[in-house]
Motif scaffolding. Structure first.
Motif, PDB file in Angstrom:
ATOM      1  N   THR A  18       0.638  -1.721  -0.001  1.00 30.49           N
ATOM      2  CA  THR A  18       0.081  -0.224   0.405  1.00 30.49           C
ATOM      3  C   THR A  18       0.374   1.334   0.254  1.00 30.49           C
ATOM      4  OG1 THR A  18      -0.402   0.297   2.219  1.00 30.49           O
ATOM      5  CG2 THR A  18      -2.154  -1.246   1.993  1.00 30.49           C
ATOM      6  N   VAL A  19       0.421   2.324  -0.717  1.00 28.40           N
ATOM      7  CA  VAL A  19       1.162   3.309  -0.257  1.00 28.40           C
ATOM      8  C   VAL A  19      -0.142   4.642   0.092  1.00 28.40           C
ATOM      9  CG1 VAL A  19       2.297   5.592  -1.913  1.00 28.40           C
ATOM     10  CG2 VAL A  19       2.394   3.303  -2.735  1.00 28.40           C
ATOM     11  N   THR A  20       0.162   4.910   1.382  1.00 32.21           N
ATOM     12  CA  THR A  20      -1.007   6.568   1.814  1.00 32.21           C
ATOM     13  C   THR A  20      -0.038   7.458   1.442  1.00 32.21           C
ATOM     14  OG1 THR A  20      -1.069   4.821   3.438  1.00 32.21           O
ATOM     15  CG2 THR A  20      -1.613   6.604   3.866  1.00 32.21           C
ATOM     16  N   TYR A  21      -0.917   8.770   1.126  1.00 33.19           N
ATOM     17  CA  TYR A  21      -0.737   9.916   0.692  1.00 33.19           C
ATOM     18  C   TYR A  21      -1.037  10.706   2.179  1.00 33.19           C
ATOM     19  CZ  TYR A  21       1.024   8.013  -3.819  1.00 33.19           C
ATOM     20  OH  TYR A  21       1.108   7.787  -4.612  1.00 33.19           O
ATOM     21  N   SER A  22      -0.533  12.148   2.753  1.00 34.41           N
ATOM     22  CA  SER A  22      -0.960  12.884   3.284  1.00 34.41           C
ATOM     23  C   SER A  22      -1.132  13.826   3.024  1.00 34.41           C
ATOM     24  CB  SER A  22      -0.841  12.765   5.560  1.00 34.41           C
ATOM     25  OG  SER A  22       0.614  13.184   4.812  1.00 34.41           O
ATOM     26  N   ASP A  23      -0.998  14.519   2.154  1.00 37.38           N
ATOM     27  CA  ASP A  23      -1.091  15.981   1.783  1.00 37.38           C
ATOM     28  C   ASP A  23      -1.333  15.798  -0.175  1.00 37.38           C
ATOM     29  OD1 ASP A  23      -1.284  18.772   1.293  1.00 37.38           O
ATOM     30  OD2 ASP A  23       1.294  19.088   1.892  1.00 37.38           O
ATOM     31  N   TYR A  24      -2.559  15.269  -0.668  1.00 40.65           N
ATOM     32  CA  TYR A  24      -1.637  14.887  -2.264  1.00 40.65           C
ATOM     33  C   TYR A  24      -3.812  15.577  -2.220  1.00 40.65           C
ATOM     34  CZ  TYR A  24      -0.747  12.648  -6.570  1.00 40.65           C
ATOM     35  OH  TYR A  24      -0.477  13.119  -7.532  1.00 40.65           O
ATOM     36  N   LEU A  25      -3.900  16.782  -2.920  1.00 40.85           N
ATOM     37  CA  LEU A  25      -5.121  17.154  -3.191  1.00 40.85           C
ATOM     38  C   LEU A  25      -4.735  17.993  -4.631  1.00 40.85           C
ATOM     39  CD1 LEU A  25      -6.787  18.758  -0.306  1.00 40.85           C
ATOM     40  CD2 LEU A  25      -6.315  20.086  -2.162  1.00 40.85           C
ATOM     41  N   ALA A  26      -5.832  18.386  -5.173  1.00 40.94           N
ATOM     42  CA  ALA A  26      -5.219  19.447  -6.188  1.00 40.94           C
ATOM     43  C   ALA A  26      -6.816  20.257  -6.067  1.00 40.94           C
ATOM     44  CB  ALA A  26      -5.724  18.707  -7.838  1.00 40.94           C
ATOM     45  N   SER A  27      -6.978  21.549  -5.831  1.00 41.57           N
ATOM     46  CA  SER A  27      -7.658  22.081  -6.175  1.00 41.57           C
ATOM     47  C   SER A  27      -7.802  23.584  -7.526  1.00 41.57           C
ATOM     48  CB  SER A  27      -7.457  23.013  -4.691  1.00 41.57           C
ATOM     49  OG  SER A  27      -6.697  23.782  -4.407  1.00 41.57           O
ATOM     50  N   ALA A  28      -9.403  23.887  -7.024  1.00 37.05           N
ATOM     51  CA  ALA A  28      -9.347  24.970  -8.355  1.00 37.05           C
ATOM     52  C   ALA A  28     -10.749  26.066  -7.588  1.00 37.05           C
ATOM     53  CB  ALA A  28     -10.069  24.935  -9.801  1.00 37.05           C
ATOM     54  N   GLY A  29     -10.429  26.646  -8.048  1.00 39.93           N
ATOM     55  CA  GLY A  29     -11.413  28.442  -7.954  1.00 39.93           C
ATOM     56  C   GLY A  29     -11.450  28.969  -6.829  1.00 39.93           C
ATOM     57  N   ASP A  30     -12.056  29.586  -6.552  1.00 39.43           N
ATOM     58  CA  ASP A  30     -12.173  30.888  -5.284  1.00 39.43           C
ATOM     59  C   ASP A  30     -10.248  31.273  -5.007  1.00 39.43           C
ATOM     60  OD1 ASP A  30     -12.892  32.417  -3.179  1.00 39.43           O
ATOM     61  OD2 ASP A  30     -12.533  31.053  -1.996  1.00 39.43           O
ATOM     62  N   GLN A  31      -9.938  31.126  -3.897  1.00 40.83           N
ATOM     63  CA  GLN A  31      -8.664  31.279  -3.319  1.00 40.83           C
ATOM     64  C   GLN A  31      -7.838  29.927  -3.853  1.00 40.83           C
ATOM     65  OE1 GLN A  31      -7.994  33.403   0.169  1.00 40.83           O
ATOM     66  NE2 GLN A  31     -10.314  33.839   0.280  1.00 40.83           N
ATOM     67  N   SER A  32      -7.817  29.389  -4.446  1.00 42.29           N
ATOM     68  CA  SER A  32      -6.768  28.213  -4.911  1.00 42.29           C
ATOM     69  C   SER A  32      -5.759  29.298  -5.578  1.00 42.29           C
ATOM     70  CB  SER A  32      -7.592  26.811  -5.570  1.00 42.29           C
ATOM     71  OG  SER A  32      -8.561  26.236  -4.630  1.00 42.29           O
ATOM     72  N   THR A  86     -14.873  26.976  -5.080  1.00 39.62           N
ATOM     73  CA  THR A  86     -14.002  25.672  -4.549  1.00 39.62           C
ATOM     74  C   THR A  86     -14.466  24.438  -4.565  1.00 39.62           C
ATOM     75  OG1 THR A  86     -12.582  27.467  -2.779  1.00 39.62           O
ATOM     76  CG2 THR A  86     -11.567  24.594  -3.072  1.00 39.62           C
ATOM     77  N   SER A  87     -13.262  23.761  -5.455  1.00 41.02           N
ATOM     78  CA  SER A  87     -13.625  22.263  -5.596  1.00 41.02           C
ATOM     79  C   SER A  87     -12.649  22.001  -5.389  1.00 41.02           C
ATOM     80  CB  SER A  87     -13.866  22.277  -7.273  1.00 41.02           C
ATOM     81  OG  SER A  87     -15.431  22.583  -7.781  1.00 41.02           O
ATOM     82  N   PHE A  88     -12.326  20.724  -5.236  1.00 43.76           N
ATOM     83  CA  PHE A  88     -10.612  20.174  -4.687  1.00 43.76           C
ATOM     84  C   PHE A  88     -10.902  18.437  -4.891  1.00 43.76           C
ATOM     85  CE2 PHE A  88     -13.330  19.529  -0.954  1.00 43.76           C
ATOM     86  CZ  PHE A  88     -12.721  18.593  -0.117  1.00 43.76           C
ATOM     87  N   MET A  89      -9.795  17.669  -5.198  1.00 41.24           N
ATOM     88  CA  MET A  89      -9.541  15.704  -4.881  1.00 41.24           C
ATOM     89  C   MET A  89      -8.540  15.718  -4.439  1.00 41.24           C
ATOM     90  SD  MET A  89      -9.939  14.251  -8.430  1.00 41.24           S
ATOM     91  CE  MET A  89     -10.229  12.020  -8.936  1.00 41.24           C
ATOM     92  N   THR A  90      -8.526  15.048  -3.698  1.00 42.41           N
ATOM     93  CA  THR A  90      -7.166  14.125  -3.061  1.00 42.41           C
ATOM     94  C   THR A  90      -7.657  12.856  -3.300  1.00 42.41           C
ATOM     95  OG1 THR A  90      -8.430  13.216  -0.802  1.00 42.41           O
ATOM     96  CG2 THR A  90      -8.019  15.545  -0.952  1.00 42.41           C
ATOM     97  N   MET A  91      -6.221  12.161  -2.813  1.00 41.50           N
ATOM     98  CA  MET A  91      -5.480  10.939  -3.424  1.00 41.50           C
ATOM     99  C   MET A  91      -5.845  10.886  -1.660  1.00 41.50           C
ATOM    100  SD  MET A  91      -5.011   8.659  -5.439  1.00 41.50           S
ATOM    101  CE  MET A  91      -4.178   9.262  -6.699  1.00 41.50           C
ATOM    102  N   ASP A  92      -6.422   9.189  -1.502  1.00 39.44           N
ATOM    103  CA  ASP A  92      -6.980   8.501  -0.488  1.00 39.44           C
ATOM    104  C   ASP A  92      -8.403   9.775   0.444  1.00 39.44           C
ATOM    105  OD1 ASP A  92      -4.725   6.762  -0.180  1.00 39.44           O
ATOM    106  OD2 ASP A  92      -3.698   7.484   1.161  1.00 39.44           O
TER     107      ASP A  92
END
Length: 219
Positions: free
Chosen positions: A68-82, A193-199
Motif C-alpha cells: 500500500t501507498v498512503t499519502y497525507s498531503d495529496y490535494l488538487a483544487s481550483a476556484g475561489d482562492q486556490s 472551490t472544488s478539490f480532489m484528494t488521493m486517499d
C-alpha cells in the motif's frame, strides 16, 4: 505480550480490509502462490507537488499479496482562492521492492482511492502509470468524475496475466510509480472551490498495489 499480539492482529485485520476486492472491480487473474519469505518495500525517492517529503508511507501486506501507498498531503483544487497551479498535483515515487532472488513480480491491479468535492460543471481526473527502472513507461490509465459530486471515489486498473510487466530476474530495478490529480473548473463558478484528494479524508484507506508472482527460471 498480550498488547503486542493485539497490535499484530489489528495490523493484519487492517490489511485484510484494505485488500478486500471491491464488488464492482474485475477479478484479479489467478496467480501462483507468493513467496514464503516476507518482502519489504521502501521509498527510494519522492518527487512532485502532491507528495512533499514526509507525506508518503509504504507497507507490504503480511502475505506478500500487495503493498500500500498512503499519502497525507495529496490535494488538487481550483476556484475561489486556490493558487492557479493547484489545479494539478502529481507524485513520482521510486520504490525498492526487496523480493526473494528466485522470484519475480508484476503489478496485477491497483486500487486508487480518495475524496472529491466538485461543483456543478467541474471535472476531476486521476491518472497513473508505472514502470521498472530501465524499461519503457507503461501506458497511463485515467478516470474522470464530473460535478456536482461530493463523496469518496475509487478507481481500479487491472491487467490480464498475459499483459503483465514483470520485474527482470537477476537484476535489481526500482519500481517507478507516477500518479496525477487534476481539477478543471471549465465554465463553472470560479468563486467556488472544488478539490480532489488521493486517499480518503481520514487517511485510513491507501492506494493498493496487488502483486502477481512467479518463479524465475533456474540458471
Amino acid at each position: 505480550m498480550a498488547g503486542g499480539l493485539f497490535a499484530s492482529g489489528a495490523l493484519t485485520a487492517l490489511f485484510a480490509m484494505a485488500l478486500a476486492p471491491p464488488s464492482t472491480s474485475p477479478d484479479v487473474p489467478t496467480t501462483p502462490p507468493s513467496p514464503a519469505e516476507r518482502i519489504r518495500v521502501e521509498v527510494a525517492t519522492v518527487n512532485g507537488s502532491g507528495c512533499p517529503n514526509g507525506t508518503v508511507a509504504v507497507a507490504a501486506a503480511p502475505d506478500n499479496s500487495a503493498f500500500t501507498v498512503t499519502y497525507s498531503d495529496y490535494l488538487a483544487s481550483a476556484g475561489d482562492q486556490s493558487d492557479p497551479v493547484d489545479f494539478r498535483k502529481n507524485c513520482q515515487l521510486s520504490l525498492i521492492v526487496h523480493a526473494p532472488v528466485d522470484y519475480t513480480y508484476a503489478i496485477a491491479s491497483v486500487d486508487y482511492r480518495g475524496y472529491a468535492s466538485l461543483q456543478s460543471g467541474v471535472s476531476g481526473m486521476e491518472k497513473a502509470s508505472y514502470y521498472f527502472q530501465g524499461s519503457p513507461e507503461t501506458k497511463s490509465e485515467s478516470h474522470r468524475w464530473r460535478g456536482p459530486y461530493a463523496d469518496n471515489w475509487q478507481a481500479t486498473d487491472t491487467k490480464p496475466w498475459e499483459d503483465l510487466d514483470w520485474a527482470p530476474c537477476g537484476a535489481k530495478r526500482n519500481l517507478n510509480v507516477n500518479t496525477e490529480l487534476r481539477v478543471l473548473i471549465g465554465g463553472s463558478d470560479p468563486g467556488r472551490t472544488s478539490f480532489m484528494t488521493m486517499d480518503s479524508t481520514d487517511t485510513k484507506v491507501s492506494s493498493v498495489y496487488r502483486l502477481a508472482w512467479k518463479q524465475c527460471p533456474s540458471s
